[in-house]
Design a protein around this motif. Structure first.
Motif, PDB file in Angstrom:
ATOM      1  N   ALA A  86      64.779 -35.247 -27.467  1.00 15.79           N
ATOM      2  CA  ALA A  86      65.393 -36.408 -26.834  1.00 15.79           C
ATOM      3  C   ALA A  86      66.903 -36.222 -26.711  1.00 15.79           C
ATOM      4  O   ALA A  86      67.501 -36.533 -25.673  1.00 15.79           O
ATOM      5  CB  ALA A  86      65.072 -37.671 -27.621  1.00 15.79           C
ATOM      6  N   TYR A  87      67.513 -35.693 -27.747  1.00 17.18           N
ATOM      7  CA  TYR A  87      68.953 -35.436 -27.725  1.00 17.18           C
ATOM      8  C   TYR A  87      69.306 -34.417 -26.647  1.00 17.18           C
ATOM      9  O   TYR A  87      70.243 -34.617 -25.867  1.00 17.18           O
ATOM     10  CB  TYR A  87      69.419 -34.933 -29.097  1.00 17.18           C
ATOM     11  CG  TYR A  87      70.864 -34.504 -29.133  1.00 17.18           C
ATOM     12  CD1 TYR A  87      71.880 -35.453 -29.197  1.00 17.18           C
ATOM     13  CD2 TYR A  87      71.212 -33.163 -29.074  1.00 17.18           C
ATOM     14  CE1 TYR A  87      73.215 -35.063 -29.210  1.00 17.18           C
ATOM     15  CE2 TYR A  87      72.538 -32.764 -29.089  1.00 17.18           C
ATOM     16  CZ  TYR A  87      73.541 -33.712 -29.156  1.00 17.18           C
ATOM     17  OH  TYR A  87      74.843 -33.319 -29.160  1.00 17.18           O
ATOM     18  N   LEU A  88      68.546 -33.333 -26.583  1.00 19.05           N
ATOM     19  CA  LEU A  88      68.802 -32.308 -25.568  1.00 19.05           C
ATOM     20  C   LEU A  88      68.579 -32.840 -24.156  1.00 19.05           C
ATOM     21  O   LEU A  88      69.340 -32.512 -23.235  1.00 19.05           O
ATOM     22  CB  LEU A  88      67.924 -31.080 -25.816  1.00 19.05           C
ATOM     23  CG  LEU A  88      68.250 -30.263 -27.063  1.00 19.05           C
ATOM     24  CD1 LEU A  88      67.213 -29.171 -27.271  1.00 19.05           C
ATOM     25  CD2 LEU A  88      69.645 -29.672 -26.971  1.00 19.05           C
TER      26      LEU A  88
ATOM     27  N   ASN B  99      73.267 -36.025 -18.934  1.00 13.64           N
ATOM     28  CA  ASN B  99      74.706 -36.254 -18.807  1.00 13.64           C
ATOM     29  C   ASN B  99      75.395 -35.082 -18.127  1.00 13.64           C
ATOM     30  O   ASN B  99      76.335 -35.270 -17.366  1.00 13.64           O
ATOM     31  CB  ASN B  99      75.334 -36.498 -20.184  1.00 13.64           C
ATOM     32  CG  ASN B  99      74.886 -37.811 -20.779  1.00 13.64           C
ATOM     33  OD1 ASN B  99      74.431 -38.704 -20.072  1.00 13.64           O
ATOM     34  ND2 ASN B  99      75.000 -37.936 -22.082  1.00 13.64           N
ATOM     35  N   ALA B 100      74.933 -33.876 -18.399  1.00 11.80           N
ATOM     36  CA  ALA B 100      75.543 -32.689 -17.798  1.00 11.80           C
ATOM     37  C   ALA B 100      75.164 -32.545 -16.327  1.00 11.80           C
ATOM     38  O   ALA B 100      75.918 -31.990 -15.538  1.00 11.80           O
ATOM     39  CB  ALA B 100      75.127 -31.442 -18.562  1.00 11.80           C
ATOM     40  N   ARG B 101      74.020 -33.043 -15.925  1.00  5.60           N
ATOM     41  CA  ARG B 101      73.546 -32.890 -14.546  1.00  5.60           C
ATOM     42  C   ARG B 101      74.265 -33.817 -13.576  1.00  5.60           C
ATOM     43  O   ARG B 101      74.383 -33.499 -12.411  1.00  5.60           O
ATOM     44  CB  ARG B 101      72.046 -33.192 -14.455  1.00  5.60           C
ATOM     45  CG  ARG B 101      71.197 -32.089 -14.983  1.00  5.60           C
ATOM     46  CD  ARG B 101      69.758 -32.448 -14.758  1.00  5.60           C
ATOM     47  NE  ARG B 101      68.912 -31.502 -15.442  1.00  5.60           N
ATOM     48  CZ  ARG B 101      67.630 -31.668 -15.609  1.00  5.60           C
ATOM     49  NH1 ARG B 101      67.031 -32.747 -15.153  1.00  5.60           N
ATOM     50  NH2 ARG B 101      66.916 -30.766 -16.230  1.00  5.60           N
TER      51      ARG B 101
END
Length: 161
Positions: free
Chosen positions: A77-79, A85-87
């Motif tokens: 879930a964290y990843l 967020n990075a996308r």
């Protein structure tokens, strides 16, 4: 065989916790999943003189596997959150489309593996015997010969067959 799977599972889980502590979550997730698979194989092949003691030990291992899978789910879930967020900026600029499709494929495979491992964990022992199954004598005999006998008498099923 069970002892080797159990030892391998313990080693893998130790490495997973080290990677988890070092915040290398991608590797930790992979190792947690791999270690849980080895634990499940060990449970499958364990033999005990006292079946009550064996069930207690199997239940203990199942509890640990559930804990490791819970931790793997939290890491996942964290990843996923980090990837989401990075996308956002990447999609706005239009770069990295092939990277997104590769990670989606890995996510689907990881999710599929987690589901299959979760389904493989038997929470309670079913109360069904061979006498509860009506008919199908040939099928019951074939199952006993192919599955149960190699588990109960592994020394008879070594070498080329």
């Amino acid at each position: 065989m069970a002892e080797t799977h159990l030892a391998k599972a313990i080693d893998i889980i130790k490495k997973a916790t080290e990677e988890d502590t070092a915040k290398n979550y991608v590797e930790a997730l992979r190792l947690y999943e791999h270690g849980c698979q080895y634990f499940l194989h060990a449970i499958k092949w364990m033999r005990f003189a006292d079946e009550t003691q064996g069930e207690r030990q199997r239940d203990s291992i199942r509890e640990r596997v559930r804990g490791y899978l819970d931790r793997a789910e939290k890491i996942k879930a964290y990843l996923d959150e980090q990837q989401t967020n990075a996308r956002k900026p990447v999609k706005a600029s239009g770069n990295g489309n092939s990277k997104d499709s590769d990670s989606d494929g890995e996510d689907a495979q990881t999710k599929k593996l987690q589901e299959s491992v979760s389904k493989a964990i038997v929470v309670e022992k079913p109360n069904v015997s061979w006498n509860d199954i009506a008919g199908l004598e040939g099928a019951k005999t074939a199952l006993k010969e192919a599955v149960i006998m190699p588990i109960r008498f592994p020394h008879l099923f070594t070498g080329l067959r």
